[in-house]
Design an enzyme around this catalytic site. Structure first.
Site, PDB file in Angstrom:
ATOM      1  N   CYS A  36      26.000  46.528  32.410  1.00  0.00           N
ATOM      2  CA  CYS A  36      27.263  46.148  33.046  1.00  0.00           C
ATOM      3  C   CYS A  36      27.156  46.096  34.566  1.00  0.00           C
ATOM      4  CB  CYS A  36      28.399  47.071  32.610  1.00  0.00           C
ATOM      5  SG  CYS A  36      28.120  48.828  32.922  1.00  0.00           S
ATOM      6  N   HIS A 139      32.218  52.204  32.862  1.00  0.00           N
ATOM      7  CA  HIS A 139      31.820  50.793  32.760  1.00  0.00           C
ATOM      8  C   HIS A 139      32.087  50.109  34.096  1.00  0.00           C
ATOM      9  CE1 HIS A 139      31.358  46.816  31.008  1.00  0.00           C
ATOM     10  NE2 HIS A 139      32.619  46.496  31.256  1.00  0.00           N
TER      11      HIS A 139
END
EC number: 3.4.19.12
Length: 202
Positions: A36, A139
């Site tokens: 990510c 994230h």
């Protein structure tokens, strides 16, 4: 309060005539493995070749414990889930800096015209195939302006999520920054960081 999917003005936007589909000129890199941070960086630069997994891994291996901003958040070697130290160092190779936003400040003082994009770190649900697990993990996502509107370019989304103009962006940022474990980085050119011209109150 935990970070949950942004709903803000979504219902209002869906009922308006404003475009919801992503224009073809938006580059939106999708999630692969635990990359990510890589996706967020490439989405900020709107360039699939801005960084590679190998580039980020080289940066990670080059960083020593003495240069780690947050050594307790080191990436596990090779897994791709890179921390803020790697992101900051990667941006510097392109002549950019990451300004860590103090959540106690009002996002209204951000000089948006001097900010190329935003990288946020927030809790996100874990999935096993089509199943969403009752677990969350940090994230990295990208938010930036393209074609006069701001978009959420989270690599887990099927397509870019339209946010709107400057006022809608500030609402989006405020909403997420109220959540637990949410952090915001302003991606700015080196000269902007040096003169602190990302601030509208200086």
């Amino acid at each position: 309060m935990s970070c949950v999917p942004w709903k803000g003005d979504k219902a209002k936007a869906e009922s308006s005539d404003l475009p919801q589909a992503a224009p073809p000129q938006i580059y939106h890199e999708k999630q692969r493995r635990e990359l990510c941070a890589l996706h967020a960086l490439n989405n900020v630069f709107q360039d699939s070749n801005a960084f590679t997994r190998e580039t980020l891994q080289e940066i990670f291996q080059r960083l020593s414990p003495n240069t780690m901003v947050t050594p307790h958040k080191k990436s596990m070697l090779g897994n791709g889930n890179y921390d803020v130290n790697v992101i900051m160092a990667a941006l510097q190779t392109k002549g950019y800096e990451a300004v860590w936003w103090d959540k106690r400040r009002d996002v209204g003082v951000i000089a948006l015209t001097n900010v190329m994009g935003f990288i946020m770190n927030l809790p996100s649900s874990l999935c096993w195939g089509p199943l969403k697990l009752p677990l969350k993990r940090q994230h990295w996502i990208c938010v930036r302006e393209v074609g006069g509107a701001y978009y959420n370019l989270d690599s887990k989304l099927k397509m870019p999520e339209w946010i709107g103009g400057e006022s809608e962006l500030r609402k989006f940022l405020k909403y997420h920054l109220r959540g637990k474990n949410c952090e915001l980085l302003l991606v700015v050119p080196e000269e902007v960081e040096a003169h602190q011209s990302w601030r509208a109150d200086v």
